[in-house]
Design an enzyme around this catalytic site. Sequence first.
Site, mmCIF file in Angstrom:
data_model
loop_
_atom_site.group_PDB
_atom_site.id
_atom_site.type_symbol
_atom_site.label_atom_id
_atom_site.label_comp_id
_atom_site.label_asym_id
_atom_site.label_seq_id
_atom_site.Cartn_x
_atom_site.Cartn_y
_atom_site.Cartn_z
ATOM 1 C CG ASN A 72 -1.933 -1.096 1.173
ATOM 2 O OD1 ASN A 72 -2.112 -1.702 0.118
ATOM 3 N ND2 ASN A 72 -2.567 -1.370 2.289
ATOM 4 C CB VAL A 73 1.161 4.008 -2.185
ATOM 5 C CG1 VAL A 73 1.964 3.004 -3.003
ATOM 6 C CG2 VAL A 73 -0.209 4.222 -2.837
ATOM 7 C CG ASP A 74 -2.927 3.220 2.568
ATOM 8 O OD1 ASP A 74 -2.081 3.015 3.459
ATOM 9 O OD2 ASP A 74 -3.780 2.362 2.241
ATOM 10 C CG HIS A 104 4.089 -1.411 -4.599
ATOM 11 N ND1 HIS A 104 2.917 -2.080 -4.860
ATOM 12 C CD2 HIS A 104 5.079 -2.290 -4.895
ATOM 13 C CE1 HIS A 104 3.190 -3.309 -5.284
ATOM 14 N NE2 HIS A 104 4.492 -3.461 -5.305
ATOM 15 C CB CYS A 161 13.745 19.244 -6.166
ATOM 16 S SG CYS A 161 15.118 18.799 -5.089
ATOM 17 C CG ASN A 220 -8.488 -11.768 0.191
ATOM 18 O OD1 ASN A 220 -9.626 -11.553 -0.211
ATOM 19 N ND2 ASN A 220 -7.418 -11.317 -0.438
ATOM 20 C CB ALA A 234 -8.621 -6.445 7.082
#
Length: 268
Positions: free
Chosen positions: A105-107, A132, A164, A230, A248
Site C-alpha cells: 500500500n502507498v496510503d 511500492h 525539489c 481475505n 480485515a
Amino acid sequence: MALSSSDVERAHSLLAVAPRVVVLTGAGISAESGVPTFRGDEGLWQNHRPEDLASPEAFERDPRLIWEWYGWRREKVAACQPNAAHTALARYALGRDKIDIVTQNVDGLHGVAARSVAGDDDPRPALPIELHGNIFRLRCTRCGDVWPSREAIDAGSEETLPKCPECSALARPHIVWFGESLDREQLSNAFKAAELAAVCLVIGTSGVVQPAASIAAVCAQAGGDVIEVNPEETPISAIAQVSLHTSAVEAVPAILGREPSADSSASV
Ligand code: NAD
Ligand code: ZN
C-alpha cells in the site's frame, strides 16, 4: 462469511509460538478505511485506467495530468483513517520482538496507526517496508532527493507543480510505477524477513502482483506457516495453513487482539 472460532484459535496459537513473524498487507486492509482500490468503478478517474496513468511514460508525456490524478488520490487518502485492523497490527507489532511488516500500500495508514498507538514511544517496530512507495512522499526527477509532503497539489499549470527544495527540478510521487523496479534493498529485506519468519500473515492482497506475492511462498518454502485474511480465495489460499475468508477489520483484531504469549507481562 462468518468467522470460525477454531480458525481464529489456530491462527492465534501459530502466532503465539512464532519466534519471528512477517506480515504482508495489500489494498484490502485499507478497503474498510475507504481508500479507493484500483479495481471497480472507483479505480477509474476521468475515464483513465490506473495502468495508463501510473507510468514513467505517462508522467513524461503529461506531468500535469498525472499530478492532477495524484492530487485527487492524496485528498481521498488524507480523508481516511486507519481502521481496527491497522490499529490491532500496530499494537501487536509494538508489543513483540522480531516482526516485519511489508506493505504494497502507498496510503501510509500503517504509519499513521503506528504513530498513534506508540504515542511518545518509538513507532519504528510497527512501521512497514513500503514496497511500492508512499503517496505522501515526493522524489526529485533530477537529484533523486526524497521528502515527505502532505500539502494540496496545484496542478493548474506546469509552473505550479511540486518542485525539489534542493535543486528546483520537477518532483514526482515517490511511488513505484508500472514498468519500474522495486528498491533492491527493501526487497531483499522483505524476502530475508520472509525466509526467517515462522509465520507469514497475509492481509488483503490478491496475491497476483509480483514480486510481493512471492513473500508468502518464500516463507512457506522455508518451513513457515501461512495465515491468510481475505474475503476471497486467492492463489495464496492454496499454501495457507489457515484461511480466514472475511474482512480485515473482523479478522485481524480477533487474531492479534490478545497478547501474543500467555506469559507476556504487557497489559492491553
Ligand atoms: P488488489 O487490489 O490486487 O487486491 C486487494 C485484495 O483485498 C483482494 O484480494 C480482495 O479480495 C481483498 N479485500 C477486499 N476487501 C477486503 C477487506 N475488507 N479485508 C481484507 N481483504 C479485502 O491489491 P494488492 O494485492 O495490494 O495490489 C494492488 C496494487 O495497487 C498494489 O501494487 C498497490 O500498491 C496498489 N494500490 C494501493 C492502494 C493503497 O495504498 N491502499 C490502493 C489501491 C491500489
Ligand atoms: Zn533535486
